[in-house]
Design a protein around this motif. Structure first.
Motif, PDB file in Angstrom:
ATOM      1  N   SER A 339       0.824  -1.434  -0.033  1.00 23.50           N
ATOM      2  CA  SER A 339       0.201  -0.024  -0.020  1.00 23.50           C
ATOM      3  C   SER A 339       0.772   1.363  -0.076  1.00 23.50           C
ATOM      4  O   SER A 339       0.590   2.072  -0.996  1.00 23.50           O
ATOM      5  CB  SER A 339      -0.827  -0.010   1.362  1.00 23.50           C
ATOM      6  N   ARG A 340       1.734   1.186   0.683  1.00 23.63           N
ATOM      7  CA  ARG A 340       2.956   2.557   1.020  1.00 23.63           C
ATOM      8  C   ARG A 340       3.594   2.759  -0.304  1.00 23.63           C
ATOM      9  O   ARG A 340       4.149   3.724  -0.788  1.00 23.63           O
ATOM     10  CB  ARG A 340       3.713   2.270   2.012  1.00 23.63           C
ATOM     11  N   ARG A 341       3.931   1.767  -1.203  1.00 21.58           N
ATOM     12  CA  ARG A 341       4.930   1.735  -2.406  1.00 21.58           C
ATOM     13  C   ARG A 341       4.084   1.759  -3.700  1.00 21.58           C
ATOM     14  O   ARG A 341       4.772   2.009  -4.943  1.00 21.58           O
ATOM     15  CB  ARG A 341       5.682   0.544  -2.380  1.00 21.58           C
ATOM     16  N   SER A 342       2.750   1.467  -3.625  1.00 21.24           N
ATOM     17  CA  SER A 342       1.965   1.834  -4.713  1.00 21.24           C
ATOM     18  C   SER A 342       1.292   3.011  -4.914  1.00 21.24           C
ATOM     19  O   SER A 342       0.777   3.247  -4.125  1.00 21.24           O
ATOM     20  CB  SER A 342       0.986   0.395  -4.742  1.00 21.24           C
ATOM     21  N   ASP A 343       1.169   3.409  -6.152  1.00 13.23           N
ATOM     22  CA  ASP A 343       0.338   4.616  -6.375  1.00 13.23           C
ATOM     23  C   ASP A 343      -0.861   4.328  -7.284  1.00 13.23           C
ATOM     24  O   ASP A 343      -1.656   5.028  -7.635  1.00 13.23           O
ATOM     25  CB  ASP A 343       1.160   5.547  -7.441  1.00 13.23           C
ATOM     26  N   ASP A 344      -1.250   2.800  -7.364  1.00 12.24           N
ATOM     27  CA  ASP A 344      -2.469   2.408  -8.032  1.00 12.24           C
ATOM     28  C   ASP A 344      -3.540   2.326  -7.070  1.00 12.24           C
ATOM     29  O   ASP A 344      -3.235   1.650  -5.886  1.00 12.24           O
ATOM     30  CB  ASP A 344      -2.079   1.250  -8.671  1.00 12.24           C
ATOM     31  N   GLU A 345      -4.536   3.081  -7.152  1.00 11.76           N
ATOM     32  CA  GLU A 345      -5.632   3.113  -6.045  1.00 11.76           C
ATOM     33  C   GLU A 345      -6.338   2.001  -5.926  1.00 11.76           C
ATOM     34  O   GLU A 345      -6.911   1.534  -4.780  1.00 11.76           O
ATOM     35  CB  GLU A 345      -6.743   4.149  -6.659  1.00 11.76           C
ATOM     36  N   ASP A 348      -4.277  -0.361  -3.718  1.00  3.63           N
ATOM     37  CA  ASP A 348      -4.111   0.168  -2.376  1.00  3.63           C
ATOM     38  C   ASP A 348      -5.550  -0.155  -1.868  1.00  3.63           C
ATOM     39  O   ASP A 348      -5.461  -0.700  -0.522  1.00  3.63           O
ATOM     40  CB  ASP A 348      -4.241   1.775  -2.492  1.00  3.63           C
TER      41      ASP A 348
END
Length: 522
Positions: A339-345, A348
């Motif tokens: 969750s912290r390293r992904s920018d994909d909603e 997340d």
């Protein structure tokens, strides 16, 4: 019943012949009737004794050689009476001695006549004592009948003794046949007028024997000195004992068991057929009708399978809880990292779902661990202010679920109940958490209410959620799960088990507009 009728027929024949003889002037015929009456009199005692043996459950005696011992003297004496050459043993110096115009002889009583009298009195007395002892074992219900049986032997004895010892105003007149009317009246009340025949002690004695013999668990019956009085086949087989030689031995010399009063619940291990078996020892006092302790029973209940199953469950619970906590910690850690390293909603959202599921599983594991801890200790019963307990728990749950509304509908005064505070706290917190954790409405709400009820209090947790599915409640209400009916979580089971530990009752009312769970404690 046949022995009872036979004894009364013998009494009737004695009374009939003696009464007829009082009206006969021919003394040869008079003495013949006297002899027939004596034969009938001889048989009244053993027939009555045989009836009492059968009636009191000692049927085996009436069908063994012991019955022959009882009947043989009567048969021998009857043979002597039938032989005129032996009449000198009965009487001598026979001469008329009318009384009240009745034909009554007087004579010197011979040794055989004394023997007949003693034999009849002994048989009748023993029979009466057997009846009194047995009837008194029923308690106060039949004590009047027991008194009647005991007193029934007195009238004929009182009539025979003055004649036997030649005392009184008319010693030549034997009043025993006449006073047998009192005997018949008292026995008739005890055996016919009451329902003694409907509650035959034979049933009770057979039940007592079969209760020990047919019991599948090894059982010892001990006296007050803890010596073995009876041992059943199961005990003889399990402990490799000879039933005859162990009688009179102390149980502690046969089995490693502590019979000290107040000793803790004991587990005895026995190796049979190359395998270990465990038995729980249960002792119960034996008392007589006067409530005096006369011994005890010691029953060895096998718990081998239960112990093995409990051991397996303990191992499984420990391993599953340990692995669940460790593995879920790893899963939640990785979900948090994703969750912290992904920018994909979308990723997340999936990570947050994983974390939420992991938190629920960890919470479930903690609840199970807490319940197991409480179940393994001794139950407590302390004064608990339910109002204060519920108020504190609703405050904690309100903090735990910040997006929900948690209310308490409580009385203004304390409500005290004797119960286990820790188990009650687990039940209430589990109900509140279940009410909110599965509530997907826009405004989740839970209300905890306490009210007085008959002989106790009623605690109700209600919510505005979607309601509990029937498939979820069915196994809880039945108390068991099947392959077709099973609950998807452990929360309701913990609540149900907890209420059972508290000795309370639980009720569910649910529909599409919410659920209300009521717990009643006394």
């Amino acid at each position: 019943m046949s022995w009872f009728v036979s004894s009364f027929l013998a009494i009737g024949l004695w009374c009939l012949t003696y009464g007829a003889g009082l009206l006969v002037d021919s003394y040869p015929l008079r003495m013949s009737l006297e002899a027939v009456g004596l034969i009938a009199a001889v048989w009244t005692g053993p027939l009555f004794l045989m009836f009492t043996l059968e009636y009191t459950g000692r049927t085996a005696t009436t069908r063994s050689w012991q019955a022959g011992v009882i009947m043989a003297p009567a048969a021998a004496i009857s043979g002597l009476i039938l032989a005129p050459q032996y009449h000198s043993l009965l009487w001598s110096g026979v001469r008329p001695a009318p009384v009240f115009g009745l034909s009554v002889p007087t004579y010197t009583i011979g040794p055989l006549l004394y023997l007949i009298t003693v034999f009849v009195l002994v048989c009748t007395g023993v029979g009466a004592l057997l009846l009194v002892e047995t009837v008194l074992n029923y308690g106060p219900l039949y004590r009047t009948e027991a008194a009647a049986v005991a007193l029934s032997t007195l009238p004929p004895a009182a009539g025979a003794l003055p004649w036997l010892f030649n005392v009184g105003p008319a010693p030549q007149l034997n009043l025993a046949p006449l006073l047998f009317l009192g005997h018949i009246a008292l026995d008739g009340y005890a055996f016919v007028g009451s329902n003694m025949f409907e509650t035959n002690p034979t049933t009770e004695r057979a039940a007592e024997r079969s209760a020990v013999e047919d019991l599948g668990s090894p059982t010892f019956v001990l006296d007050t000195a803890d010596r073995v009085v009876t041992v059943n086949d199961a005990a003889a087989d399990v402990f490799c004992l000879d039933r005859e030689t162990v009688l009179g031995s102390r149980l502690s010399a046969l089995v490693d068991v502590d019979l000290t009063d107040g000793a803790d619940r004991q587990i005895v291990s026995v190796t049979t057929d190359s395998r270990d078996r465990q038995f729980s020892v249960v002792t119960s006092p034996l008392t007589d009708p006067a409530d005096r302790r006369v011994g005890r029973t010691v029953v060895f209940q096998e718990i081998t399978r239960e112990r093995e199953r409990e051991q397996r469950l303990d191992v499984l619970n420990r391993v599953i809880r340990h692995n669940l906590r460790n593995e879920m910690t790893v899963i939640m850690g990785h979900a948090d990292l994703v969750s912290r390293r992904s920018d994909d909603e979308e990723i997340d959202a999936s990570a947050e779902t994983i974390k939420a599921s992991g938190e629920r599983l960890l919470a479930t594991g903690e609840k199970a661990r807490e319940f197991e801890r409480l179940r393994g200790r001794e139950p407590r019963s302390d004064p608990v202010d339910v109002v204060e307990l519920v108020d504190a728990l609703t405050t904690e749950i309100d903090i735990e679920f910040p997006n929900a509304t948690v209310e308490a509908d409580l009385p203004s005064t304390p409500t005290i109940v004797e119960t286990d505070p820790q188990v009650l706290s687990l039940v209430v917190s589990s109900l509140l958490e279940n009410a909110l954790a599965h509530n997907e409405t826009d405004d989740p709400r839970a209300v905890a209410a306490v009210a007085s009820a008959a002989d106790g209090i009623e605690l109700t947790i209600s919510d505005n959620g979607p309601g509990i599915e029937a498939d979820e409640l069915a196994p809880i209400r039945k108390g068991e799960e099947t392959s077709l009916e099973h609950s998807t979580g452990i929360g309701l089971w913990i609540v149900s088990w907890g209420v059972s530990m508290l000795g309370g009752e639980i009720d569910f009312e649910t529909d599409g507009d919410g659920t209300a769970v009521s717990v009643r404690l006394t």
